[in-house]
Structures are given as structure tokens and as C-alpha cells.
Design a protein around this motif. Structure first.
Motif: not given
Length: 573
Positions: A416, A418, A505, A507, A511, A515, A521, A524-525, A528
């Protein structure tokens, strides 16, 4: 211009310039015009046979029409058949039918009729098919070989020099040369990306990867030709022909039917012989345009903005064979190389780009990604492309380059978009450096596109629309998508060609906060997606609704995404 040349030009197989070249070569080689065309790689043997059959009014003997058991006749010497490329294919009350590579030879029919003292008819056959039938006839005459491994005992008791000469002799025989050429020509005809020649106990297996899916050839070469085929390919790719115990890599540059082909060859030893894979790179068919890469309009606009950034890291992720490198090439081709200094480090350099300085990694002299990158930074580059971030040192230099004012493009192997963030962290890049340097990550897959000749409409019910997550993309008043059928145009697969699906994705500040908070991940996914990111599966659904591909194909390619914004669990089940 010869009659055959005129017909081939009319069919668009060759140009008039190709005819002129062939006539010049014919004067030196002395062969028939059609044979010279095949040797030059301008057309396939079958192309010549079809035109010759039409011109002479002689039937063409197809490979499937040859008898499974050789036709035995008294009074015919094997040497005569081999020298004249002719083989008996049928016997009945009316006489004997032969297939010949040069059926128009007036003396051939007379000689055969005199030798047999019975009526003879001759049809046209491909030289490779005739050679295979003659080989079968010879094996039948000699009986079964006592050697279980085919070529194994032929090499016993020989010195190294004798062994190498024997292999070279095998590779230089005309039937083997024609067979290897035919294998490569068929790959071009099918649009294959890879050729697999695999030895097994019961014979050789020949397969082609077309649109990402392996297809087995129906007429695989005879098992006893395995050593000869391997030797021929190793000679062409400048490998050590005598080394059969270790893996080897090589490269073949060849022109086939007007296509400039770059074949990357890999051999590995198996228990039944050498397995060979040839990656086919067609320099003429590459589409180095972002608009031709299958981007959805909104994704392309955002990706173009990332490309226009003066500095930072832009990553493309996905498994092997997902088109990452082609996307990077198309990205570089969209930039103004006249005003920008662009340098790439690749392993290998697949396509040469105008105005771009490309460096080939040479591991044998320790010119790796990291060493080349350190040297590149002293070359005053604006944009750097790294073929792949394989290790922490390469990633560290790439990030530092972005922080010092360079735009860095590269690829990573993650599932992915992320996932690239945690992959960089695993490679030793601190999170604060990731948020400072990385602008965005593009995840990509390739899906097969439906054949326009046979795709069939499929009307979905409300339950299916809900199950597959199509509600936000499909027109409720016309819930029709398309499915694969299969026809002669697409070799009964239902698909012809491929396009890309993407997940971009970006940033942004949100984001960056995620992070720095230590999100993995998955988190983060999810973050997003809340910001509006379209996932790979969802981009695939958009192409399903547009009629470009099928639901089955999107499900096949994105099945690893079910836990990351892919289809709902019910759809997977």
C-alpha cells in the motif's frame, strides 16, 4: 520488388525500405527472398508461408495437421528429406502427400515420384514444423534412447573443449536456430512480457506471460532439444555456454518484425535441466506519457503537482511487474530535460530517455546505488531517479538529497502507499526526516482491460452494488458493468492489454501529525482515507464502471487489499 514483398507491404507487415534491405542481403546470402526476410527478423516464418500459399495457390500444412506417428515409406533416404526440407504427411490410395518448405521446386516432385513409383502431391509447410516432423521420424527409426536425461550421456567422456564444441554445434544447427527465432517471434505476436522455457521429467514446457498471466504454448519443443535451445539462447546472450550448474544472466538485442527488442535472459539449473526466462522489452511499444498510463483525472492532477515540486521524495510502490519503473520513466519524460539536469541510477537501464543522464549499476565493480548517488550529488542535478531503494544507505542518501534541494523519484516494494512510510522507518529513516523529505507515495497495480470485441454487459442488482462497494461510483438508473467473454481477437481470454489503478498518498500537515504520533501503516491508511484518498480497489471500481475492466479482474489484483480499504469481507467471500 518481388511479388512476396509487394503482398507483405500491402498487408503492412514490412515497409518498402525493408524490401530494399532484403534484396541487398539476398544478393550476399543467396537464399530465397522469404527466407532472407525471416533471417533478418522482419517477419515471422508463418507470415511468409501464408503469403506464399496465396501466391502459389498451394495449401498450407498447419502444425496441427501433421500426423502424430511418422509416415514410413521405403525408398526414401532420411538425408534426402533433411537436405530438401520435405517430409511425408499422408498416404492413401491416390498417392503420397508431402509437406515441403519449397514446394515450387520443379525437381522435388519428380524425384519423389521416381523414388516411390507412385503419384506424389506437395503442400507448403513451415520449416520448423518440417524439422520437428523429421526429428520425430529419426527418433522412431533409431528407437528409444537409453539415456534417461536426453543429452546427459552425449557429454560423458568428453574433454572440456570437446564439450564446449559439442554445445556450440548443437546451438548452430539450423532447426534449433529457427526454433528459437520462432519462440521469440511468437512472443511479439502475442504481446508477451516474458518467455518461460522450463524442463520437466516428461518434457519441455513453453509458456508466455501475456497481460500479466501465464499462458502455455500448445506446441512445446521436444524434450531432447532442451540442451540445444539453452545453448543457442546462451550464445546469443553472451553467457558461458559450458556452465550449467550456476545461475547466469545475459542480454539479447534483436530486431523482430520491425520491433527493436531487448531480451533480459536468466537461467537457473533445475533437476531436469536449465530453466530459462526471457523478459521482453519492446523499445518501440513503450508509452512514455502520463496521460497514457491509466491515471484517473483527479489522481493525475495531484500527482502532477507532486512532480512539479522543487524538492522532496516521490515514491512509487507495488509488487514486481506492476509498472512502477514505466511510471517513473513517463514522469521523467513529462519534465523539461532541456532546462533541468536529470540523472538516474538504475539496475538495469531498461529504456534510454532523450536528454537524461542514465547510470547502470555495476555490482561486479562495486558501483551500487549508494556509491553512484554520492557521485551524482557532485554533478549539480535538479532531479534524481533511483531505480529502487533497496537498503538503508540508499534511502538515507535519497532523503538527504531531497532535504538539500533535489527532487528524488524512486520505487519501493510495499503493498500500500501508506506502507512505504513504515518501510522507510524499517530501513533506518527517522520519522522527522520522513515528514520533512517525503512529498507523496503512489501505489500502483496493473489490471487487464476487457477485449472491446467480446466484452458482455452485466446488470448488477442492488445487493451486488452494495456488496462490492459500487454505490458511490455507479449510476443507480443504469447499473450495468461489463464482464469478460473470450473470442479469437483476445485468444479466448476476454482481455486485451492492461491499464493501471492507483492510490496516491499525499503527506500534508494531518499526515505529518499522524506519522509523528507513531501511527502504523493501517492507521496511516485509515487517516488518508478520511482525508479523501481513493484506494487501489476504489480506483479499480471506477474503471469497472467506465467499462475498462471487470469486477473479477479488480478482485484478482487487489485481493491483498481487503484489510486496507479493499472490498468488504462479504465481497471477498
Amino acid at each position: 520488388m518481388s511479388k512476396i514483398g509487394e503482398l507483405l507491404v500491402q498487408q503492412g507487415k514490412i515497409s518498402e525500405r525493408d524490401v530494399e534491405r532484403t534484396l541487398l542481403a539476398q544478393g550476399e546470402m543467396g537464399d530465397l527472398f522469404g527466407q532472407v526476410l525471416v533471417k533478418l527478423g522482419l517477419v515471422s516464418e508463418q507470415d511468409i508461408a501464408l503469403v506464399l500459399s496465396e501466391q502459389l495457390g498451394i495449401a498450407l500444412q498447419l502444425a496441427s495437421d501433421y500426423p502424430e506417428e511418422p509416415v514410413t515409406l521405403d525408398g526414401l533416404a532420411q538425408e534426402f528429406l533433411v537436405n530438401n526440407a520435405v517430409v511425408p504427411v499422408a498416404v492413401d490410395d491416390s498417392g503420397v502427400r508431402f509437406a515441403a518448405a519449397v514446394p515450387q521446386d520443379p525437381f522435388l516432385a519428380k524425384a519423389l515420384a521416381m523414388a516411390l513409383d507412385r503419384p506424389v502431391s506437395i503442400v507448403l509447410g513451415l520449416e520448423s514444423d518440417i524439422a520437428r516432423a523429421l526429428q520425430l521420424r529419426l527418433q522412431s527409426a533409431d528407437g528409444e534412447s537409453d539415456d534417461e536425461d536426453g543429452f546427459g550421456d552425449q557429454f560423458s567422456g568428453q574433454t572440456d573443449d570437446d564439450f564446449i564444441e559439442h554445445l556450440k554445434d548443437l546451438a548452430s544447427e539450423a532447426p534449433v536456430i529457427r526454433l528459437v527465432n520462432q519462440i521469440i517471434h511468437r512472443a511479439v505476436d502475442m504481446g508477451a512480457s516474458d518467455i518461460h522455457i522450463e524442463p520437466f521429467e516428461d518434457g519441455l514446457q513453453l509458456r508466455y506471460r501475456v497481460d500479466g498471466v501465464l499462458q502455455e504454448a500448445t506446441d512445446a519443443p521436444a524434450v531432447n532439444l532442451g540442451a540445444a535451445i539453452a545453448s543457442r539462447i546462451k550464445l546469443l546472450s553472451h553467457m558461458n555456454i559450458a556452465e550449467r550448474r550456476l545461475p547466469q544472466d545475459g542480454r539479447i538485442m534483436i530486431r523482430v518484425k520491425g520491433h527493436e527488442l531487448d531480451l533480459r535472459v536468466s537461467t537457473i539449473p533445475t533437476v531436469h535441466g536449465e530453466s530459462i526466462v526471457m523478459r521482453v522489452l519492446d523499445r518501440g511499444s513503450i508509452r512514455l506519457s502520463l496521460t497514457a498510463m491509466g491515471f484517473s483525472d483527479d489522481t493525475l492532477r495531484r500527482y502532477q503537482r507532486l512532480l512539479d515540486s522543487p524538492h522532496g521524495v516521490l515514491l512509487v510502490t507495488g509488487p514486481t511487474g506492476s509498472g512502477k519503473t514505466t511510471t517513473l520513466y513517463a514522469s521523467l519524460a513529462s519534465l523539461d530535460s532541456d532546462k533541468l539536469k536529470i540523472i538516474t541510477v538504475e539496475d538495469p537501464v531498461e529504456y534510454q530517455l532523450q536528454g537524461v543522464n542514465q547510470i547502470q549499476v555495476q555490482s561486479q565493480i562495486e558501483l551500487n546505488f549508494a556509491r553512484a548517488l554520492r557521485a551524482i550529488l557532485r554533478q549539480d542535478p535538479d532531479i534524481i531517479m533511483i531505480g529502487e531503494m533497496r537498503d538503508g544507505e540508499t534511502a538515507q542518501i535519497g532523503v538527504q538529497s531531497a532535504l538539500t534541494g533535489h527532487l528524488v523519484l524512486s520505487t519501493l516494494h510495499t503493498n500500500t502507499a501508506a506502507g512505504a512510510i513504515t518501510r522507510l522507518e524499517d530501513m533506518g529513516i527517522e520519522r522527522y526526516l520522513i515528514t520533512s523529505a517525503v512529498n507523496g507515495v503512489l501505489a500502483q497495480r496493473l489490471v487487464r482491460t476487457l477485449c472491446k470485441h467480446c466484452k458482455a454487459p452485466l446488470e448488477l442488482d442492488a445487493d451486488s452494488i452494495q456488496r462490492y462497494g459500487l454505490a458511490r461510483f455507479i449510476d443507480a438508473a443504469n447499473p450495468t458493468v461489463y464482464q469478460a467473454r473470450g473470442c479469437t481477437h483476445c485468444l479466448e481470454t476476454g482481455y486485451a492489454g492492461r491499464t493501471s489503478i492507483h492510490e496516491l498518498f499525499c503527506l500534508d500537515e494531518e499526515m505529518h501529525r499522524e506519522i509523528m504520533s507513531g501511527a502504523d501503516a493501517t492507521l496511516l491508511h485509515a487517516a488518508a482515507r478520511r482525508q479523501g484518498m481513493i484506494t487501489l480497489y476504489e480506483d479499480g471500481l471506477r474503471k469497472v464502471v467506465q467499462g475498462q475492466t471487470s469486477l473479477e479482474e479488480v478482485m484478482r489484483v487487489t485481493q491483498d487489499q481487503s484489510e486496507a480499504g479493499g472490498p468488504p469481507a462479504a465481497a471477498v467471500a
